[in-house]
Design a protein around this motif. Structure first.
Motif, PDB file in Angstrom:
ATOM      1  N   PRO A   1      31.999  41.424  38.673  1.00  0.00           N
ATOM      2  CA  PRO A   1      33.330  41.436  39.269  1.00  0.00           C
ATOM      3  C   PRO A   1      33.763  42.846  39.658  1.00  0.00           C
ATOM      4  N   CYS A   2      34.694  42.959  40.597  1.00  0.00           N
ATOM      5  CA  CYS A   2      35.222  44.257  40.988  1.00  0.00           C
ATOM      6  C   CYS A   2      36.119  44.773  39.866  1.00  0.00           C
ATOM      7  N   SER A   3      36.562  46.013  39.966  1.00  0.00           N
ATOM      8  CA  SER A   3      37.327  46.636  38.874  1.00  0.00           C
ATOM      9  C   SER A   3      38.632  45.897  38.589  1.00  0.00           C
ATOM     10  N   ILE A   4      39.294  45.378  39.642  1.00  0.00           N
ATOM     11  CA  ILE A   4      40.572  44.673  39.427  1.00  0.00           C
ATOM     12  C   ILE A   4      40.339  43.343  38.728  1.00  0.00           C
ATOM     13  N   SER A   5      39.388  42.555  39.222  1.00  0.00           N
ATOM     14  CA  SER A   5      39.150  41.241  38.614  1.00  0.00           C
ATOM     15  C   SER A   5      38.605  41.376  37.197  1.00  0.00           C
ATOM     16  N   ALA A   6      37.792  42.418  36.954  1.00  0.00           N
ATOM     17  CA  ALA A   6      37.273  42.648  35.601  1.00  0.00           C
ATOM     18  C   ALA A   6      38.417  42.930  34.633  1.00  0.00           C
ATOM     19  N   LEU A   7      39.367  43.762  35.071  1.00  0.00           N
ATOM     20  CA  LEU A   7      40.519  44.096  34.229  1.00  0.00           C
ATOM     21  C   LEU A   7      41.428  42.884  34.071  1.00  0.00           C
ATOM     22  N   MET A   8      41.552  42.085  35.129  1.00  0.00           N
ATOM     23  CA  MET A   8      42.395  40.895  35.078  1.00  0.00           C
ATOM     24  C   MET A   8      41.851  39.877  34.071  1.00  0.00           C
TER      25      MET A   8
ATOM     26  N   GLN B   1      39.876  40.659  31.536  1.00  0.00           N
ATOM     27  CA  GLN B   1      39.950  41.314  30.222  1.00  0.00           C
ATOM     28  C   GLN B   1      41.344  41.217  29.622  1.00  0.00           C
ATOM     29  N   GLU B   2      42.363  41.310  30.496  1.00  0.00           N
ATOM     30  CA  GLU B   2      43.747  41.312  30.028  1.00  0.00           C
ATOM     31  C   GLU B   2      44.409  39.936  30.147  1.00  0.00           C
ATOM     32  N   GLY B   3      43.629  38.881  30.240  1.00  0.00           N
ATOM     33  CA  GLY B   3      44.193  37.543  30.402  1.00  0.00           C
ATOM     34  C   GLY B   3      44.972  37.076  29.184  1.00  0.00           C
TER      35      GLY B   3
ATOM     36  N   SER C   1      46.241  35.470  34.210  1.00  0.00           N
ATOM     37  CA  SER C   1      46.376  36.926  34.157  1.00  0.00           C
ATOM     38  C   SER C   1      47.763  37.302  33.641  1.00  0.00           C
ATOM     39  N   SER C   2      47.855  38.478  33.042  1.00  0.00           N
ATOM     40  CA  SER C   2      49.131  38.952  32.519  1.00  0.00           C
ATOM     41  C   SER C   2      50.083  39.268  33.666  1.00  0.00           C
ATOM     42  N   MET C   3      51.376  39.375  33.355  1.00  0.00           N
ATOM     43  CA  MET C   3      52.360  39.678  34.392  1.00  0.00           C
ATOM     44  C   MET C   3      52.100  41.055  34.992  1.00  0.00           C
ATOM     45  N   GLU C   4      51.619  41.999  34.159  1.00  0.00           N
ATOM     46  CA  GLU C   4      51.307  43.344  34.651  1.00  0.00           C
ATOM     47  C   GLU C   4      50.180  43.290  35.695  1.00  0.00           C
ATOM     48  N   MET C   5      49.146  42.467  35.414  1.00  0.00           N
ATOM     49  CA  MET C   5      48.037  42.350  36.354  1.00  0.00           C
ATOM     50  C   MET C   5      48.442  41.535  37.593  1.00  0.00           C
ATOM     51  N   ASN C   6      49.399  40.615  37.422  1.00  0.00           N
ATOM     52  CA  ASN C   6      49.920  39.892  38.586  1.00  0.00           C
ATOM     53  C   ASN C   6      50.582  40.862  39.565  1.00  0.00           C
ATOM     54  N   ILE C   7      51.354  41.800  39.018  1.00  0.00           N
ATOM     55  CA  ILE C   7      52.019  42.804  39.857  1.00  0.00           C
ATOM     56  C   ILE C   7      50.986  43.642  40.595  1.00  0.00           C
ATOM     57  N   ILE C   8      49.929  44.048  39.885  1.00  0.00           N
ATOM     58  CA  ILE C   8      48.868  44.839  40.518  1.00  0.00           C
ATOM     59  C   ILE C   8      48.189  44.032  41.628  1.00  0.00           C
ATOM     60  N   GLY C   9      47.971  42.737  41.371  1.00  0.00           N
ATOM     61  CA  GLY C   9      47.371  41.878  42.389  1.00  0.00           C
ATOM     62  C   GLY C   9      48.246  41.785  43.631  1.00  0.00           C
ATOM     63  N   ILE C  10      49.546  41.633  43.428  1.00  0.00           N
ATOM     64  CA  ILE C  10      50.496  41.555  44.538  1.00  0.00           C
ATOM     65  C   ILE C  10      50.481  42.849  45.353  1.00  0.00           C
TER      66      ILE C  10
END
Length: 265
Positions: free
Chosen positions: A57-64, A66-68, A81-90
């Protein structure tokens, strides 16, 4: 996931079953070919978020992943995914990935989240810093703060400036432009222009196979390039002519270039 979808009456449009070749790290695609059920519902299964990263996975999806976090849905525990990672995705989809084609919607989404959800801003900042997107994301938070969202902490806007925030606002209010066309029109020189056009016309064989379901050893395989070009002309030709005479297009590309070129200013 694909096999689970197949068991629930989803089918690939141009393929009979899942194949490992559908996950191609060198391809511009970030998802499997679309799956459709009897009602016409379309299902996208993503294997990465950042198509520019040649790893899965790419760095964003890997972190997403990991932080699920876990949520109960209809008596079943599922991971999201966590709300923090949702914001990063947006933010990633609204800027780097989507060439700002979501428009002002990204701001209304962020305002809604900030006002209604509990966010760990220290964790959010740590993730953004880990991914290396501080310069690109800070102007969004700066714009929220300027527009009266006082909950945004200072450390989220320190990599931005007032000019940068208003530059972002102007871009978001402009009419979106297809990212492929934008890349061609903003080419710095003739060599880059030819390279960008070639990249869109002569895609990898695996992408042709993905789009049309034709095997590479099939005699008519290369005919699919003609089919693809016909579709591109139909989708983009008239739009391209309109963009050529559109001064707003030129200004938008200039502002976007300035946004990324001067991310630290």
């Amino acid at each position: 996931v694909a096999n689970l979808a197949l068991k629930n009456n989803f089918r690939f449009k141009n393929h009979k079953s899942y194949a490992e070749s559908m996950v191609d790290s060198l391809s511009r695609y970030y998802d499997l070919p679309n799956m459709i059920d009897e009602s016409g519902v379309c299902l996208e299964i993503h294997f990465r978020i950042d198509a520019n990263q040649k790893k899965i996975p790419c760095s964003i999806s890997a972190l997403m992943l990991q932080e699920g976090i876990s949520k109960n849905f209809k008596d079943t525990k599922i991971s999201i995914s966590s709300m923090e990672m949702n914001i990063i995705g947006i933010l990633f989809h609204a800027s780097i990935k989507g060439n700002f084609d979501s428009g002002i919607q990204v701001i209304t989404d962020l305002v809604s989240i900030v006002k209604t959800k509990k966010i760990n801003y220290f964790e959010l900042h740590a993730h953004i810093k880990q991914l290396g997107y501080e310069n690109e994301f800070s102007p969004f938070f700066h714009l929220l703060k300027i527009e009266g969202i006082e909950d945004i902490p200072e450390f989220l806007v320190e990599k931005s400036s007032v000019r940068k925030a208003f530059l972002l606002k102007e871009i978001l209010l402009m009419t979106p432009i297809n990212i492929k066309l934008s890349k061609i029109f903003s080419s710095a020189n003739f060599k880059e222009l030819v390279s960008n056009i070639h990249e869109n016309l002569f895609v990898r064989k695996s992408e042709i196979q993905r789009e049309f379901g034709s095997k590479q050893y099939n005699p008519i395989f290369y005919f699919n390039y003609l089919r693809r070009w016909a579709r591109q002309i139909n989708q983009f030709f008239l739009r391209s002519i309109k963009l050529v005479v559109d001064n707003n297009r030129s200004r938008r590309n200039t502002l976007i270039k300035e946004f990324f070129d001067n991310a630290s200013n």
